[in-house]
Write a protein that holds these residues in place. Structure first.
Motif, PDB file in Angstrom:
ATOM      1  N   ILE A  77       1.891 -11.467   5.261  1.00 55.50           N
ATOM      2  CA  ILE A  77       0.749 -10.577   5.523  1.00 55.50           C
ATOM      3  C   ILE A  77       0.658 -10.278   7.010  1.00 55.50           C
ATOM      4  O   ILE A  77       0.470  -9.127   7.415  1.00 55.50           O
ATOM      5  CB  ILE A  77      -0.561 -11.193   4.991  1.00 55.50           C
ATOM      6  N   ARG A  78       0.809 -11.302   7.807  1.00 55.05           N
ATOM      7  CA  ARG A  78       0.742 -11.115   9.271  1.00 55.05           C
ATOM      8  C   ARG A  78       1.822 -10.149   9.756  1.00 55.05           C
ATOM      9  O   ARG A  78       1.548  -9.243  10.543  1.00 55.05           O
ATOM     10  CB  ARG A  78       0.899 -12.475   9.945  1.00 55.05           C
ATOM     11  N   LYS A  79       3.037 -10.306   9.252  1.00 58.67           N
ATOM     12  CA  LYS A  79       4.142  -9.440   9.671  1.00 58.67           C
ATOM     13  C   LYS A  79       3.942  -8.009   9.174  1.00 58.67           C
ATOM     14  O   LYS A  79       4.187  -7.049   9.901  1.00 58.67           O
ATOM     15  CB  LYS A  79       5.468 -10.003   9.163  1.00 58.67           C
ATOM     16  N   SER A  80       3.476  -7.862   7.928  1.00 55.13           N
ATOM     17  CA  SER A  80       3.286  -6.513   7.388  1.00 55.13           C
ATOM     18  C   SER A  80       2.166  -5.778   8.126  1.00 55.13           C
ATOM     19  O   SER A  80       2.249  -4.571   8.345  1.00 55.13           O
ATOM     20  CB  SER A  80       3.017  -6.559   5.893  1.00 55.13           C
ATOM     21  N   ARG A  81       1.133  -6.489   8.512  1.00 57.41           N
ATOM     22  CA  ARG A  81       0.053  -5.858   9.288  1.00 57.41           C
ATOM     23  C   ARG A  81       0.554  -5.426  10.659  1.00 57.41           C
ATOM     24  O   ARG A  81       0.182  -4.365  11.167  1.00 57.41           O
ATOM     25  CB  ARG A  81      -1.123  -6.806   9.446  1.00 57.41           C
ATOM     26  N   LYS A  82       1.394  -6.254  11.250  1.00 55.62           N
ATOM     27  CA  LYS A  82       1.944  -5.944  12.572  1.00 55.62           C
ATOM     28  C   LYS A  82       2.730  -4.632  12.537  1.00 55.62           C
ATOM     29  O   LYS A  82       2.664  -3.836  13.470  1.00 55.62           O
ATOM     30  CB  LYS A  82       2.840  -7.093  13.036  1.00 55.62           C
ATOM     31  N   TYR A  83       3.492  -4.421  11.452  1.00 60.40           N
ATOM     32  CA  TYR A  83       4.299  -3.202  11.330  1.00 60.40           C
ATOM     33  C   TYR A  83       3.649  -2.142  10.451  1.00 60.40           C
ATOM     34  O   TYR A  83       4.268  -1.140  10.120  1.00 60.40           O
ATOM     35  CB  TYR A  83       5.694  -3.554  10.800  1.00 60.40           C
ATOM     36  N   ASN A  84       2.391  -2.372  10.064  1.00 62.09           N
ATOM     37  CA  ASN A  84       1.617  -1.421   9.275  1.00 62.09           C
ATOM     38  C   ASN A  84       2.355  -1.002   7.986  1.00 62.09           C
ATOM     39  O   ASN A  84       2.471   0.172   7.687  1.00 62.09           O
ATOM     40  CB  ASN A  84       1.248  -0.194  10.116  1.00 62.09           C
ATOM     41  N   PRO A  86       2.837  -1.702   3.690  1.00 59.90           N
ATOM     42  CA  PRO A  86       2.146  -2.255   2.511  1.00 59.90           C
ATOM     43  C   PRO A  86       2.877  -3.484   1.996  1.00 59.90           C
ATOM     44  O   PRO A  86       4.088  -3.626   2.156  1.00 59.90           O
ATOM     45  CB  PRO A  86       2.217  -1.111   1.489  1.00 59.90           C
ATOM     46  N   ILE A  87       2.122  -4.370   1.363  1.00 59.31           N
ATOM     47  CA  ILE A  87       2.717  -5.589   0.811  1.00 59.31           C
ATOM     48  C   ILE A  87       2.937  -5.439  -0.690  1.00 59.31           C
ATOM     49  O   ILE A  87       4.016  -5.689  -1.193  1.00 59.31           O
ATOM     50  CB  ILE A  87       1.813  -6.809   1.071  1.00 59.31           C
TER      51      ILE A  87
END
Length: 190
Positions: A77-84, A86-87
């Motif tokens: 989640i942290r990595k996906s938010r950083k690169y905007n 979707p999970i």
């Protein structure tokens, strides 16, 4: 860009490191548990496990699995938010399904081994089925995960011929291999 659109965002390398650390801590705890129960794990003597000890080992394994899973979720989640990014996508669902089939099958197989008192085969079986799950899920994430999968599979096969040393193989597979894999992935996909 093309690979990112057809494959799920890979787990952060840190999730592998923390999963490995969880397994190492669990392995040390189990080793100390054996000592507290008067067992010298590294001796060649035949070990008999009480029902209470087997139950405690089972719950320790489940706890480590939960911690590893939670670390994986947190760092993904942290990595996906950083690169905007979707999970939860159709690819994520396919990844989880392809990972779950061998894992659930392996879990049932390990429960049957425990039910029939074949405790020495549980650690090799967990490594083998986990390796198969990673190899099976590789097509939905970055292909580097197959190397971890093959390493787990090979280690599990070696453990099959070294019954009685499952804890050592388990710590190597779920602890050390995850830490090494996590550090390599962290450096590669930083």
């Amino acid at each position: 860009m093309m690979e990112r659109s057809s494959r799920v965002l890979s787990l952060s390398g840190l999730s592998g490191v923390f999963a490995g650390l969880s397994a190492l801590i669990g392995g040390i705890y189990v080793y100390e548990l054996f000592k507290a129960n008067g067992m010298d794990y590294l001796s060649d003597e035949h070990r008999l496990y009480s029902a209470n000890l087997v139950s405690e080992l089972f719950w320790i394994g489940i706890t480590i699995l939960v911690f590893a899973f939670l670390f994986g979720i947190f760092f993904t989640i942290r990595k996906s938010r950083k690169y905007n990014l979707p999970i939860w996508t159709s690819v994520t669902k396919k990844l989880l399904f392809n990972l779950a089939v061998p894992l659930v099958t392996g879990g049932v197989f390990c429960l049957a081994l425990m039910y029939h008192g074949h405790f020495g085969l549980v650690a090799p079986a967990t490594l083998i089925f986990y390796g198969l799950a990673l190899i099976n899920a590789e097509k939905y994430t970055f292909s580097d995960i197959k190397y971890l999968g093959f390493s787990e599979l090979i280690l599990g096969c070696i453990a099959l011929f070294n019954i009685g040393y499952g804890l050592i193989f388990w710590v190597l597979g779920f602890g050390i291999l995850h830490i090494v894999y996590g550090l390599v992935m962290f450096k590669k996909y930083k």
